[in-house]
Structure formats: structure tokens, C-alpha cells
Design a protein around this motif. Structure first.
Motif, mmCIF file in Angstrom:
data_model
loop_
_atom_site.group_PDB
_atom_site.id
_atom_site.type_symbol
_atom_site.label_atom_id
_atom_site.label_comp_id
_atom_site.label_asym_id
_atom_site.label_seq_id
_atom_site.Cartn_x
_atom_site.Cartn_y
_atom_site.Cartn_z
ATOM 1 N N VAL A 18 1.141 -1.291 -0.258
ATOM 2 C CA VAL A 18 0.069 0.298 -0.224
ATOM 3 C C VAL A 18 1.062 1.106 0.028
ATOM 4 C CG1 VAL A 18 -1.915 1.395 0.976
ATOM 5 C CG2 VAL A 18 -1.624 -0.699 0.737
ATOM 6 N N SER A 19 1.283 2.216 -0.529
ATOM 7 C CA SER A 19 1.113 3.090 -0.900
ATOM 8 C C SER A 19 0.575 4.304 0.395
ATOM 9 C CB SER A 19 1.398 4.311 -1.963
ATOM 10 O OG SER A 19 0.030 4.167 -3.032
ATOM 11 N N GLU A 20 -0.112 4.260 0.749
ATOM 12 C CA GLU A 20 -1.371 5.076 1.198
ATOM 13 C C GLU A 20 -0.428 5.507 3.085
ATOM 14 O OE1 GLU A 20 -5.426 5.717 2.944
ATOM 15 O OE2 GLU A 20 -4.766 4.188 2.565
ATOM 16 N N SER A 21 -0.417 7.171 2.819
ATOM 17 C CA SER A 21 0.519 7.114 4.390
ATOM 18 C C SER A 21 0.701 6.238 5.258
ATOM 19 C CB SER A 21 -0.048 8.587 4.388
ATOM 20 O OG SER A 21 0.503 9.313 5.667
ATOM 21 N N PRO A 22 0.958 5.748 6.137
ATOM 22 C CA PRO A 22 0.600 5.150 7.400
ATOM 23 C C PRO A 22 -0.045 5.824 8.687
ATOM 24 C CG PRO A 22 3.424 5.354 7.964
ATOM 25 C CD PRO A 22 2.821 6.160 6.447
ATOM 26 N N VAL A 23 0.120 6.942 8.457
ATOM 27 C CA VAL A 23 -0.348 8.314 9.535
ATOM 28 C C VAL A 23 -1.590 8.336 10.293
ATOM 29 C CG1 VAL A 23 -0.145 10.782 10.907
ATOM 30 C CG2 VAL A 23 1.517 9.865 9.625
ATOM 31 N N PRO A 24 -2.556 7.581 11.260
ATOM 32 C CA PRO A 24 -3.931 7.160 11.574
ATOM 33 C C PRO A 24 -4.579 9.101 11.335
ATOM 34 C CG PRO A 24 -2.293 6.351 12.529
ATOM 35 C CD PRO A 24 -1.764 7.664 12.252
ATOM 36 N N LYS A 25 -5.435 9.021 10.489
ATOM 37 C CA LYS A 25 -6.287 10.192 10.307
ATOM 38 C C LYS A 25 -7.871 9.679 10.165
ATOM 39 C CE LYS A 25 -2.948 12.320 6.228
ATOM 40 N NZ LYS A 25 -2.451 11.191 5.926
ATOM 41 N N ILE A 136 -0.221 -0.021 19.411
ATOM 42 C CA ILE A 136 -0.209 1.368 18.836
ATOM 43 C C ILE A 136 1.390 1.189 18.540
ATOM 44 C CG2 ILE A 136 0.063 3.949 18.848
ATOM 45 C CD1 ILE A 136 -2.583 3.614 18.377
ATOM 46 N N GLY A 137 2.135 0.412 19.467
ATOM 47 C CA GLY A 137 3.312 0.390 19.228
ATOM 48 C C GLY A 137 3.827 -0.440 18.181
ATOM 49 N N THR A 138 3.163 -2.030 17.870
ATOM 50 C CA THR A 138 3.365 -2.627 17.417
ATOM 51 C C THR A 138 2.820 -1.876 15.906
ATOM 52 O OG1 THR A 138 3.045 -4.308 18.845
ATOM 53 C CG2 THR A 138 3.155 -4.696 16.106
ATOM 54 N N TYR A 139 1.915 -1.577 15.940
ATOM 55 C CA TYR A 139 1.431 -0.629 14.436
ATOM 56 C C TYR A 139 2.783 0.220 14.181
ATOM 57 C CZ TYR A 139 -0.753 2.304 11.091
ATOM 58 O OH TYR A 139 -1.313 2.990 9.703
ATOM 59 N N SER A 140 3.702 1.036 14.855
ATOM 60 C CA SER A 140 3.887 1.976 14.383
ATOM 61 C C SER A 140 5.652 1.516 13.968
ATOM 62 C CB SER A 140 4.334 2.673 15.764
ATOM 63 O OG SER A 140 3.312 2.971 16.052
ATOM 64 N N VAL A 142 5.264 -1.608 12.527
ATOM 65 C CA VAL A 142 5.504 -2.654 11.474
ATOM 66 C C VAL A 142 5.673 -1.470 10.216
ATOM 67 C CG1 VAL A 142 3.939 -3.372 10.052
ATOM 68 C CG2 VAL A 142 3.805 -4.507 11.749
ATOM 69 N N MET A 143 5.304 0.000 10.507
ATOM 70 C CA MET A 143 5.158 0.995 9.622
ATOM 71 C C MET A 143 6.120 1.260 9.115
ATOM 72 S SD MET A 143 2.329 1.011 8.074
ATOM 73 C CE MET A 143 0.844 0.143 8.820
ATOM 74 N N VAL A 144 6.966 1.418 10.635
ATOM 75 C CA VAL A 144 8.131 1.998 10.172
ATOM 76 C C VAL A 144 9.270 0.872 9.466
ATOM 77 C CG1 VAL A 144 10.727 2.589 11.747
ATOM 78 C CG2 VAL A 144 9.116 3.370 12.618
ATOM 79 N N TRP A 145 9.286 -0.566 9.824
ATOM 80 C CA TRP A 145 9.590 -1.773 8.845
ATOM 81 C C TRP A 145 9.315 -1.280 7.292
ATOM 82 C CZ3 TRP A 145 6.274 -5.587 6.421
ATOM 83 C CH2 TRP A 145 6.777 -6.252 5.678
ATOM 84 N N ARG A 146 7.850 -0.847 7.110
ATOM 85 C CA ARG A 146 7.228 -1.276 5.735
ATOM 86 C C ARG A 146 8.199 0.126 4.581
ATOM 87 N NH1 ARG A 146 1.147 1.291 4.593
ATOM 88 N NH2 ARG A 146 2.706 2.840 3.447
ATOM 89 N N THR A 147 8.234 1.039 5.370
ATOM 90 C CA THR A 147 9.186 2.456 4.837
ATOM 91 C C THR A 147 10.288 2.034 4.760
ATOM 92 O OG1 THR A 147 7.967 3.544 6.309
ATOM 93 C CG2 THR A 147 9.249 4.710 5.311
ATOM 94 N N ALA A 148 10.900 1.678 5.583
ATOM 95 C CA ALA A 148 12.614 1.387 5.191
ATOM 96 C C ALA A 148 12.502 0.374 4.762
ATOM 97 C CB ALA A 148 12.767 0.421 7.073
ATOM 98 N N SER B 24 -13.539 2.925 14.292
ATOM 99 C CA SER B 24 -12.890 1.819 13.224
ATOM 100 C C SER B 24 -12.653 2.295 11.456
ATOM 101 C CB SER B 24 -13.347 0.094 13.111
ATOM 102 O OG SER B 24 -12.478 -0.715 11.831
ATOM 103 N N ASP B 25 -14.672 2.193 11.447
ATOM 104 C CA ASP B 25 -15.092 3.196 10.581
ATOM 105 C C ASP B 25 -14.722 4.613 10.035
ATOM 106 O OD1 ASP B 25 -15.971 1.282 9.447
ATOM 107 O OD2 ASP B 25 -17.624 1.573 10.839
ATOM 108 N N LEU B 26 -14.212 5.509 10.870
ATOM 109 C CA LEU B 26 -13.431 6.312 11.183
ATOM 110 C C LEU B 26 -12.870 7.016 10.679
ATOM 111 C CD1 LEU B 26 -15.493 9.556 11.513
ATOM 112 C CD2 LEU B 26 -14.591 8.718 14.084
ATOM 113 N N LEU B 27 -11.862 5.410 11.225
ATOM 114 C CA LEU B 27 -10.082 6.417 11.179
ATOM 115 C C LEU B 27 -9.173 5.478 9.695
ATOM 116 C CD1 LEU B 27 -9.136 4.934 14.113
ATOM 117 C CD2 LEU B 27 -9.051 7.233 13.445
ATOM 118 N N LYS B 28 -8.271 5.961 8.936
ATOM 119 C CA LYS B 28 -8.253 5.074 7.674
ATOM 120 C C LYS B 28 -6.641 5.367 8.195
ATOM 121 C CE LYS B 28 -8.015 9.491 4.374
ATOM 122 N NZ LYS B 28 -7.659 9.997 3.537
#
Lengths: 159, 113
Positions: A18-25, A136-140, A142-148, B24-28
Motif C-alpha cells: 500500500v502506498s497510502e501514508s501510514p499516519v492515522p487520520k 499502537i506500538g506494534t502498528y508503529s 510495522v509501519m517503520v519496517w514497511r517504510t524502511a 474503526s470506520d472513522l479512521l484511515k
């Protein structure tokens, strides 16, 4: 619906493609896409597994406790994600749930060993914080690994 | 009284599941939203109500049992990510239940019985 994106096929983790930014929005559109019956379905799944675990727990509390971590809601969620975003999105959602499940394991450990010494409310708050921190720690991580691994320069060709 | 507690757990569990689903639906992106698909929504409400209705000793026993279920949940999510990719969401996520049952029962049988 049904065929996987060719970029995802063949990779161990779909999230790596996935090319989408990993930062949650926040994504308000995600809520607008859902119908009331989607949430009703999830309510029914959640209420059913809660009632089932409680009924088993009346006679067998240890065995009933196992069902507090039964994946009853995930099939409904994955089905809705596939309907709205396709199979690739559903696979990525399931991979995210692996991270959440590691947090769920931390929640269970903290609750199991914390309720008696700490008291119920502090232990359940600590367990919820443990879920959040591990997830959150594991997500971060994984995303650092993905970017690296995406941006790592290739070494010189052998020879 | 026991059946009222069961009904309360069902109501509270269903409500918190909907709350986490909406979050979950509100996040991306989707990988981050997926984290909340395995949130301890049912466990949090059930354990809290168990403490209120029967006391902390029974909640401790239930949460020990939950360790076995959480081991199965990790296996379930790993299996689901492969099976959904191969077969689609409905068959894949239903087939993955087998990956929950086997490790959960194994941990329960070996360490908790």
C-alpha cells in the motif's frame, strides 16, 4: 469484486504494497458509507457473543472466559469492508486486526494478573491501556519496517 | 438475577462493539482501522459487569480463560488475512474460525484445565 490487486498478490503482507501514508487520520466518509443495518448487524454479533460467554461462564467461568476473545465481530467487519472497498481492503483490515489481537493478548494478561492485587477498575483501565500501547506500538513498528524496506537502496550487483 | 446480568452483558457488549466499529470506520488507513476490529469491546464490558455482579474473584478466572481465547484470536487474524485473500471475506473469515478453536483449546487444555 473478488480478484486481488496484482501488486498485493505474492507479498506476505498486503499492507506492504500500500502506498497510502501510514499516519492515522479521520475519515468521516467512512461513517457516511455505512447503513444503520450494518451497525445493527455488529450489535447483534457483539450482544450474541457477550450473552454466550456469560451463559457458559455461569457454570464454567474459566472456559467461558475464553469466549471473551472469540472473533465474532471480525467476520461481519471484513464482509462489510470487502463490500465497500474490495478484497484488498478486507485483507489489509485483517492484517491490522493481527496487531489488535496482540494488544488483546496483553489486555487479557494484565486483567488476569491485575484484578486481584490492583482492584477491578484500576486493573481494567490498566488492561485497556496495555491494549492501546501494544497495538499502537506494534502498528508503529510495522509501519517503520514497511517504510524502511520500501526505501532501502539496493546494494551493488554481485560480480 | 443471573439472567439479568447476562442480558446486561449482552446489551453493554453489543453497544461497545458498535462504538469500536464506528471508530474503526472513522479512521484511515485501513491497517490502522483494522487494529480496532480486535479491540477488547466484549471483554471490557463483560469483565466489568462480572466484577459488579459476582465480585473480582470470578472476573480473574474469566480473564485467565481469556488468555487462551486471545492466543486463538492472534491465530485467527493471521489465518483470516491469508484465507480472505484466497477465498473472499465470507468464506475466508468463517474458515478461519478453525484457527481460533485449535490454539484456544490447546492452551486451555494444556495450561488451564
Amino acid at each position: 469484486m473478488g480478484r486481488m490487486d496484482s501488486a498485493v498478490d505474492g507479498r506476505v503482507l498486503a499492507v506492504h504494497a500500500v502506498s497510502e501514508s501510514p499516519v492515522p487520520k479521520l475519515n468521516p466518509q467512512g461513517l457516511k458509507d455505512k447503513k444503520p443495518k450494518d451497525y445493527l448487524l455488529r450489535f447483534v454479533f457483539g450482544a450474541s457473543i457477550s450473552a454466550g460467554a456469560a451463559l457458559i461462564g455461569l457454570k464454567f467461568p474459566l472456559f467461558g472466559g475464553m469466549f471473551l476473545a472469540f472473533p465474532a465481530i471480525l467476520p461481519a467487519s471484513l464482509t462489510l469492508v470487502e463490500r465497500d472497498g474490495g478484497r484488498k481492503e478486507a485483507v489489509i483490515d485483517a492484517e491490522g486486526a493481527i496487531i489488535g489481537a496482540l494488544g488483546l493478548f496483553a489486555f487479557a494478561l494484565v486483567a488476569a494478573f491485575g484484578i486481584q492485587p490492583l482492584g477491578a477498575v484500576p486493573a481494567l483501565v490498566a488492561a485497556a491501556i496495555a491494549w492501546l500501547l501494544v497495538s499502537i506500538g506494534t502498528y508503529s513498528g510495522v509501519m517503520v519496517w514497511r517504510t524502511a524496506t520500501k526505501t532501502a537502496p539496493k546494494g551493488p550487483a554481485p560480480g | 438475577m443471573q439472567l439479568i446480568a447476562v442480558a446486561l452483558k449482552a446489551l453493554a457488549g453489543g453497544t461497545l462493539v458498535v462504538a469500536f466499529s464506528a471508530l474503526s470506520d472513522l479512521l484511515k488507513p485501513k491497517a490502522f482501522a483494522g487494529v480496532f476490529a480486535a479491540a477488547p469491546s466484549v471483554a471490557l464490558t463483560s469483565l466489568f459487569l462480572t466484577v459488579l455482579t459476582t465480585g473480582p474473584a470470578k472476573a480473574t478466572v474469566s480473564s485467565r480463560g481469556m488468555i487462551a481465547g486471545a492466543t486463538g484470536m492472534i491465530a485467527y487474524c493471521v489465518a483470516a488475512s491469508f484465507l480472505v485473500k484466497r477465498f473472499g471475506a465470507v468464506p475466508g473469515s468463517v474458515m478461519a474460525w478453525g484457527a481460533w478453536i485449535v490454539p484456544s483449546m490447546a492452551v486451555y487444555w494444556l495450561f488451564m484445565r
